[in-house]
Design a protein around this motif. Structure first.
Motif, PDB file in Angstrom:
ATOM      1  N   GLN A 109       1.113  -1.304   0.358  1.00 58.58           N
ATOM      2  CA  GLN A 109      -0.188  -0.254   0.024  1.00 58.58           C
ATOM      3  C   GLN A 109       0.867   1.401   0.122  1.00 58.58           C
ATOM      4  OE1 GLN A 109      -3.446  -0.446   3.313  1.00 58.58           O
ATOM      5  NE2 GLN A 109      -4.429   0.100   1.179  1.00 58.58           N
ATOM      6  N   ALA A 110      -0.087   2.204  -0.632  1.00 56.03           N
ATOM      7  CA  ALA A 110       0.830   4.118  -0.356  1.00 56.03           C
ATOM      8  C   ALA A 110      -0.088   4.598  -1.214  1.00 56.03           C
ATOM      9  CB  ALA A 110       2.589   3.863  -1.467  1.00 56.03           C
ATOM     10  N   ALA A 111      -0.040   5.596  -0.817  1.00 51.03           N
ATOM     11  CA  ALA A 111      -1.073   6.387  -0.689  1.00 51.03           C
ATOM     12  C   ALA A 111      -0.897   7.405  -1.836  1.00 51.03           C
ATOM     13  CB  ALA A 111      -0.813   7.701   0.256  1.00 51.03           C
ATOM     14  N   PRO A 112      -2.003   7.701  -2.967  1.00 46.28           N
ATOM     15  CA  PRO A 112      -1.999   7.681  -4.595  1.00 46.28           C
ATOM     16  C   PRO A 112      -1.559   9.208  -4.498  1.00 46.28           C
ATOM     17  CG  PRO A 112      -4.474   7.966  -3.128  1.00 46.28           C
ATOM     18  CD  PRO A 112      -3.440   6.943  -2.210  1.00 46.28           C
ATOM     19  N   THR A 113      -0.930   9.254  -5.246  1.00 45.30           N
ATOM     20  CA  THR A 113      -0.803  10.661  -5.388  1.00 45.30           C
ATOM     21  C   THR A 113      -1.960  12.219  -5.770  1.00 45.30           C
ATOM     22  OG1 THR A 113      -0.421  10.690  -7.554  1.00 45.30           O
ATOM     23  CG2 THR A 113       1.372  10.518  -5.560  1.00 45.30           C
ATOM     24  N   PRO A 114      -1.894  13.108  -5.973  1.00 44.69           N
ATOM     25  CA  PRO A 114      -2.914  14.001  -6.207  1.00 44.69           C
ATOM     26  C   PRO A 114      -3.428  13.974  -7.853  1.00 44.69           C
ATOM     27  CG  PRO A 114      -1.390  14.652  -4.788  1.00 44.69           C
ATOM     28  CD  PRO A 114      -0.763  13.965  -4.687  1.00 44.69           C
ATOM     29  N   PRO A 115      -1.802  13.562  -8.344  1.00 41.98           N
ATOM     30  CA  PRO A 115      -2.505  13.271  -9.534  1.00 41.98           C
ATOM     31  C   PRO A 115      -2.934  12.130 -10.565  1.00 41.98           C
ATOM     32  CG  PRO A 115      -0.020  14.149  -9.438  1.00 41.98           C
ATOM     33  CD  PRO A 115      -0.211  13.992  -8.383  1.00 41.98           C
ATOM     34  N   GLU A 116      -2.488  11.099  -9.821  1.00 40.23           N
ATOM     35  CA  GLU A 116      -3.230   9.747  -9.811  1.00 40.23           C
ATOM     36  C   GLU A 116      -4.620   9.806  -9.258  1.00 40.23           C
ATOM     37  OE1 GLU A 116       0.455   6.239  -8.758  1.00 40.23           O
ATOM     38  OE2 GLU A 116      -1.176   7.472  -7.287  1.00 40.23           O
ATOM     39  N   GLU A 117      -5.047  10.351  -8.570  1.00 41.77           N
ATOM     40  CA  GLU A 117      -6.294  10.952  -8.268  1.00 41.77           C
ATOM     41  C   GLU A 117      -7.662  11.968  -8.996  1.00 41.77           C
ATOM     42  OE1 GLU A 117      -6.319  12.286  -4.020  1.00 41.77           O
ATOM     43  OE2 GLU A 117      -6.596  10.453  -3.337  1.00 41.77           O
ATOM     44  N   GLN A 118      -6.284  12.830  -9.373  1.00 44.83           N
ATOM     45  CA  GLN A 118      -7.480  13.941 -10.670  1.00 44.83           C
ATOM     46  C   GLN A 118      -7.746  12.747 -12.031  1.00 44.83           C
ATOM     47  OE1 GLN A 118      -4.540  17.117 -11.323  1.00 44.83           O
ATOM     48  NE2 GLN A 118      -5.245  18.135 -10.086  1.00 44.83           N
ATOM     49  N   LEU A 119      -6.352  12.194 -12.169  1.00 50.88           N
ATOM     50  CA  LEU A 119      -6.830  11.152 -13.218  1.00 50.88           C
ATOM     51  C   LEU A 119      -7.869   9.997 -12.798  1.00 50.88           C
ATOM     52  CD1 LEU A 119      -3.133  10.176 -14.409  1.00 50.88           C
ATOM     53  CD2 LEU A 119      -4.965  11.386 -15.157  1.00 50.88           C
ATOM     54  N   PHE A 120      -7.764   9.544 -11.224  1.00 56.13           N
ATOM     55  CA  PHE A 120      -8.592   8.342 -11.468  1.00 56.13           C
ATOM     56  C   PHE A 120     -10.249   9.714 -11.425  1.00 56.13           C
ATOM     57  CE2 PHE A 120     -11.531   6.978  -8.635  1.00 56.13           C
ATOM     58  CZ  PHE A 120     -11.932   5.548  -8.785  1.00 56.13           C
ATOM     59  N   SER A 121     -10.411  10.576 -10.700  1.00 54.88           N
ATOM     60  CA  SER A 121     -11.922  11.369 -11.332  1.00 54.88           C
ATOM     61  C   SER A 121     -12.230  11.321 -12.601  1.00 54.88           C
ATOM     62  CB  SER A 121     -12.119  11.820 -10.183  1.00 54.88           C
ATOM     63  OG  SER A 121     -10.562  13.518 -11.075  1.00 54.88           O
ATOM     64  N   ALA A 122     -11.432  11.603 -13.373  1.00 51.29           N
ATOM     65  CA  ALA A 122     -11.537  11.767 -15.002  1.00 51.29           C
ATOM     66  C   ALA A 122     -12.109  10.397 -15.365  1.00 51.29           C
ATOM     67  CB  ALA A 122     -10.094  12.290 -15.953  1.00 51.29           C
TER      68      ALA A 122
END
Ligand SMILES: Cc1cc2nc3c(=O)[nH]c(=O)nc-3n(C[C@H](O)[C@H](O)[C@H](O)COP(=O)(O)O)c2cc1C
Length: 344
Positions: A109-122
């Motif tokens: 496990q490792a916390a998602p980065t903000p760019p990863e979260e942004q891509l996921f939300s798209a």
């Protein structure tokens, strides 16, 4: 997409798998064939190409089918990251089973980065654009980032900068489009993935996904003729400007050509599309010029470095009214029945 609902956290391995597949099905695929199926076992998902959904006329070698699976693989990896898991991926792990595209495990496990979260939300917001763009420039820095996205997967996004290279790619696309329109087997296959208005089908390109009118841009890249010959498609929106432009023309290429390169190209494609979406940039895709083998070869020899063209992309600003459809994750995933609530 239920995968994003209220940040409830899937707990068991089966629930994680269902959540991941509910995101992965929103990947782009040629003619929205959704040529994939998933098998979950413990903390591992196997992604298979569904050969029954291959376009046997337009895509006899399965290149676009495998690219589509590559896009689904990238989306699945991103969904795992959104949950804080680190995906461990083996691409084409079994030479004896060419339809097995990848095995995906999660242990660390490792916390998602903000760019990863942004891509996921798209993932569910992203739509394929069809037609011309608004006359608004695409930021140069974004194009640079998209090139880095492609390089991340060992692919390249080559921008047609000169008027001449844009005109040559447009002319080859028009030629390819013409060749395909004159081929009755090809036309029949396209029609079989073009559901009529009112259809309840959850695959193929619905009338809500393409404009009823033809946009002529300079240079002009013809779109697929899905249902337009029958007068189907979205009406012209009063919000779009009367002057439509071609946008930034790019070519996605790989150094090699074969299933591994196609998986990489599909992963690169989805990363590019999601990054563009997060920046408010729409992307149109043209695979006609890489479906006609001698025209694909003409593009390849023009490039000069022997790279293989995988897809033509145009980037620009658009008012997006299009919608698409997907089969539910539950119908493409083998898993225990209890976990299926995460796949809905
Ligand atoms: C390999 C590949 C080739 C594609 N080729 C075209 C194309 O030539 N023309 C087009 O309009 N869309 C093309 N698409 C986009 C699909 O039609 C689209 O992903 C699908 O209909 C689902 O819609 P969505 O992307 O809006 O979710 C392609 C997609 C992939 C992955």
């Amino acid at each position: 997409m239920e995968a994003t609902r209220a940040r409830e956290v899937p707990r068991t391995a089966d629930e994680v798998a269902a959540y991941v597949v509910a995101a992965a099905v929103w990947a782009p695929s040629v003619h929205n064939t959704q040529p994939w199926r998933f098998c979950a076992q413990g903390a591992e998902i196997a992604l298979y190409a569904d050969g029954g959904r291959q376009l046997t006329v337009a895509d006899p070698g399965g290149r676009e089918m495998i690219m589509s699976c590559g896009a689904a693989l990238f989306t699945a990896q991103l969904a795992l990251r959104s949950l804080g898991y680190v995906p461990e991926t083996r691409v084409l792990p079994d030479p004896g089973d060419p339809l097995l595209i990848a095995r995906l495990r999660w242990r660390r496990q490792a916390a998602p980065t903000p760019p990863e979260e942004q891509l996921f939300s798209a993932i569910t917001r992203r739509r394929t654009h069809r037609g011309g763009f608004e006359p608004v420039p695409v930021p140069f820095r974004l194009v640079e980032i998209l090139r880095e996205d492609a390089a991340w997967h060992g692919a390249a996004l080559r921008v047609a900068i000169s008027d001449q290279s844009r005109a040559v790619l447009a002319a080859i696309t028009r030629n390819a489009d013409q060749v395909e329109r004159l081929d009755s087997a090809f036309v029949r296959e396209l029609a079989s993935w073009t559901p009529p208005p009112g259809s309840m089908r959850l695959d193929g390109v619905p009338v809500s996904a393409y404009p009823a009118h033809v946009d002529l841009t300079d240079p002009n890249f013809p779109g697929r003729d899905f249902g337009r010959p029958y007068g189907w498609g979205l009406p012209l929106s009063a919000r779009i400007s009367p002057t439509r432009v071609t946008g930034v023309v790019c070519l996605l290429t790989t150094r090699q050509d074969g299933p591994a390169a196609w998986v990489s190209a599909g992963q690169a494609l989805q990363r590019i599309l999601l990054t563009a979406t997060t920046c408010g940039i729409a992307v149109a895709l043209h695979s006609q010029p890489v479906e006609v083998s001698w025209l694909r070869e003409a593009i390849r020899t023009q490039l000069g470095d022997g790279s293989y063209p995988q897809l033509v992309l145009r980037l620009g600003t658009a008012i997006q009214d299009a919608t698409s459809v997907r089969r539910p994750a539950a119908s493409v995933l083998s898993i225990t029945p209890r976990a299926l609530q995460w796949a809905r």
